[in-house]
Design an enzyme around this catalytic site. Structure first.
Site, PDB file in Angstrom:
ATOM      1  N   ARG A 166       0.755  -1.843  -0.175  1.00 29.06           N
ATOM      2  CA  ARG A 166       0.164  -0.033   0.209  1.00 29.06           C
ATOM      3  C   ARG A 166       0.833   1.365   0.235  1.00 29.06           C
ATOM      4  O   ARG A 166       0.348   2.569  -0.637  1.00 29.06           O
ATOM      5  CB  ARG A 166      -0.894  -0.186   1.631  1.00 29.06           C
ATOM      6  CG  ARG A 166      -1.633  -1.195   0.321  1.00 29.06           C
ATOM      7  CD  ARG A 166      -2.812  -0.729   1.641  1.00 29.06           C
ATOM      8  NE  ARG A 166      -4.489  -1.169   1.298  1.00 29.06           N
ATOM      9  CZ  ARG A 166      -5.116  -1.786   2.317  1.00 29.06           C
ATOM     10  NH1 ARG A 166      -4.986  -2.285   3.122  1.00 29.06           N
ATOM     11  NH2 ARG A 166      -5.794  -3.129   2.045  1.00 29.06           N
TER      12      ARG A 166
ATOM     13  N   LYS B 168     -21.328 -14.700   0.966  1.00 25.67           N
ATOM     14  CA  LYS B 168     -22.987 -14.502   1.623  1.00 25.67           C
ATOM     15  C   LYS B 168     -23.791 -13.870   0.232  1.00 25.67           C
ATOM     16  O   LYS B 168     -23.431 -12.853  -0.529  1.00 25.67           O
ATOM     17  CB  LYS B 168     -22.758 -13.577   2.481  1.00 25.67           C
ATOM     18  CG  LYS B 168     -22.332 -14.005   4.018  1.00 25.67           C
ATOM     19  CD  LYS B 168     -22.491 -13.791   4.796  1.00 25.67           C
ATOM     20  CE  LYS B 168     -21.766 -14.111   6.158  1.00 25.67           C
ATOM     21  NZ  LYS B 168     -21.704 -13.367   7.520  1.00 25.67           N
TER      22      LYS B 168
ATOM     23  N   GLY C 246     -10.442  -6.880  -2.181  1.00 24.48           N
ATOM     24  CA  GLY C 246     -10.434  -7.939  -0.788  1.00 24.48           C
ATOM     25  C   GLY C 246     -10.607  -9.325  -1.670  1.00 24.48           C
ATOM     26  O   GLY C 246      -9.467  -9.973  -2.536  1.00 24.48           O
TER      27      GLY C 246
ATOM     28  N   GLY D  79     -15.170  -3.383  -0.312  1.00 24.26           N
ATOM     29  CA  GLY D  79     -15.738  -2.404   0.144  1.00 24.26           C
ATOM     30  C   GLY D  79     -16.484  -1.640  -0.715  1.00 24.26           C
ATOM     31  O   GLY D  79     -17.874  -1.157  -1.227  1.00 24.26           O
TER      32      GLY D  79
END
Ligand code: AMP
Length: 396
Positions: A37, A202, A352, A375
Site C-alpha cells: 500500500r 454470502k 478483497g 468495500g
C-alpha cells in the site's frame, strides 16, 4: 464527470494534504509485513515532491479504540519505510492536529514530506467532526484524495476536510483517479456485452450489487456459496452447503426478475467435508446429497461461464466461484480467471477476496484493473454515489 488529478494542479512551493491508504499489515513486533500500500501511493507522492510541492500525508491504520493513541497502530513505522522507499528523510509528527503536526507541516521545504500520526487516534476522524477537519485543512493549500478503500465513507479526512478547504484545489490522486475511471466507466458507459461474475460466501453481502448489475449488465454469472441460496429458491437440495435461509425469498425475486440474464450454476463440485482430502463428487445443481456440501462450481458451469466471458467486452468480477483457498476447489475460480485473462474485454476485479484469488492464481497482470478497495468497489457496483469523491473538483 472526471475529477481533476494531482498532476493537473501547480504544487510548486505549496503544501499538499494527501489522504492516502497506509493501512498496512503489521506483525506483533510492529514490523510491516507487506508494504504494497505504501508503494502503491508512490506515484501520487512523487508527482508532488518532484514538482517542488511540500507534502503532508494522512492515513488511518487499523482500528484503534477512541482517543487513547494505541501505539501498536502508530504510523511511525510507515513513515520510516516511506523514507527508505523515497530515499529521503520523511518527517513524522506524533499527533494529527496538535502543535507537533503544525510544526512538522509548517517546517517543510519544497520537495519534503511529513507523515502525521494515525487519523483514528482522534475520535473526530470516524465521527466526521468538522472542527477536527478544519484544523487538518488549515495545514495545506491543496487537498488530494488517494485513498480509494475509504471513499465510500464520510470520515472527516474523506469529506469534512475537502469541504473545509473551501475554494482551494481538491483533487484525486493516481489510485483514486484510476479506480473511478474503470469502475464508474464500466457502470456508466460499458462496452457490451457487459458480464458480471459474482461469487463469494454470502448472497446477503451482494444483493444490492446483483440488483444494480441486473439492470446494467447483459449477463450476471453467479458462483460461490451464494449459489446454494439460489438453488434452494429453485426448490433444489443443497445438503450441508453454506446457505442463508432468510434470503431464499429474495433469491426467488432475483431469479424471476433476472430472467435469462441471471445465470446460475448447472453443476456443483461437492465434498463430504470442508477439507482438501474429503471425498468428492460432481452433481447437478440442486441435487447435492445429504451430508455433502457444495464447495465449487462444477466443470460444465465453468465451461458455460468461460464461453460467456469469451464474448464479453466488459467484465466485472467480485467474489470467488468456490473455496479457492483449498485445492481442488479452486478449479472453478481458476477456469473463470483464465477466461477473463484470455478475453479482450476490459476486466475489472473487485478488491478483497477476488483480488486475492486473482493474485494467488497468477492472473493479476492479465486483467485491466484490480481494485484496491473491497468495500468501496462493491459500493460503487451497487451504484452508490460517493460524497467523498463528488466534493472534489471536476476537470475543466
Ligand atoms: P466473499 O468475501 O463474500 O467474496 O467470500 C469469499 C469467501 O467465500 C472465500 O473465502 C471462499 O472460500 C468462500 N466461498 C466461496 N465459495 C464457497 C462455498 N461453496 N462454500 C463455502 N465457502 C465458499
Amino acid at each position: 464527470m472526471a475529477k481533476k488529478t494531482i498532476d493537473q494542479v501547480d504544487v510548486a512551493g505549496k503544501t499538499v494534504l494527501m489522504r492516502v491508504d497506509f493501512n498496512v499489515p503489521l506483525d506483533d513486533g510492529g514490523q510491516i509485513t507487506d508494504d504494497r500500500r505504501i508503494r502503491m501511493a508512490l506515484p501520487s507522492i512523487q508527482s508532488v515532491i518532484s514538482r517542488g510541492g511540500k507534502l503532508v500525508l494522512i492515513s488511518h491504520l487499523g482500528r484503534p479504540k477512541g482517543d487513547a493513541g494505541d501505539s501498536k497502530y502508530s504510523l511511525a513505522p510507515v513513515a520510516k519505510r516511506l523514507g527508505e522507499l523515497l530515499e529521503q528523510d520523511v518527517a513524522f509528527a506524533s499527533d494529527t492536529v496538535g502543535q507537533e503536526a503544525q510544526e512538522k507541516a509548517g517546517g517543510l521545504s519544497d520537495g519534503q514530506v511529513a507523515v502525521l500520526e494515525n487519523l483514528r487516534f482522534n475520535a473526530g476522524e470516524k465521527a466526521g467532526d468538522e472542527s477536527f477537519a478544519e484544523k487538518l485543512a488549515a495545514l495545506a493549500d491543496i487537498y488530494c484524495n488517494d485513498a480509494f478503500g475509504t471513499c465510500h465513507r464520510k470520515d472527516a479526512s474523506m469529506f469534512a476536510v475537502p469541504k473545509a478547504m473551501g475554494d482551494k484545489p481538491k483533487v484525486v490522486g493516481h489510485l483514486v483517479g484510476k479506480e473511478i475511471e474503470y469502475l464508474s466507466g464500466a457502470i456508466e458507459n460499458p462496452q457490451r456485452p457487459f458480464v458480471a461474475i459474482l461469487g463469494g460466501a454470502k448472497v446477503s453481502d451482494k444483493i444490492k450489487v446483483i440488483e444494480n448489475l441486473l439492470n446494467i449488465c447483459d449477463y450476471v454469472l453467479i458462483g460461490g456459496a451464494m449459489a446454494y441460496t439460489f438453488a434452494l429458491a429453485k426448490g433444489g437440495s443443497v445438503g450441508k452447503s453454506l446457505v442463508e435461509k432468510d434470503y431464499v425469498g429474495l433469491a426467488e425475486t432475483l431469479i424471476s426478475g433476472g430472467g435469462d440474464k441471471l445465470r446460475l450454476p448447472v453443476d456443483t463440485h461437492c465434498g463430504d467435508d470442508f477439507s482438501s482430502d474429503c471425498n468428492k463428487q460432481v452433481v447437478d445443481a440442486g441435487k447435492i446429497p445429504d451430508g455433502w456440501e457444495g464447495l465449487d462450481i462444477g466443470p460444465k458451469t465453468a465451461q458455460q461461464y468461460a464461453d460467456i466471458i469469451a464474448s464479453a467486452k466488459t467484465v466485472v468480477w467480485n467474489g470467488p466461484m468456490g473455496v479457492f483457498e483449498m485445492s481442488p476447489f479452486d478449479e472453478g475460480t481458476k477456469r473463470v480467471a483464465q477466461a477473463v485473462a484470455d478475453s479482450d474485454a476490459t476486466s475489472i476485479i473487485g478488491g478483497g477476496d477476488s483480488a486475492a484469488a486473482v493474485d494467488q492464481l497468477g492472473f493479476a497482470d492479465q486483467v485491466s484493473h484490480v481494485s484496491t478497495g473491497g468495500g468501496a468497489s462493491l459500493a460503487m457496483l451497487e451504484g452508490q454515489r460517493f460524497a467523498a469523491v463528488d466534493i472534489l473538483d471536476d476537470q475543466d
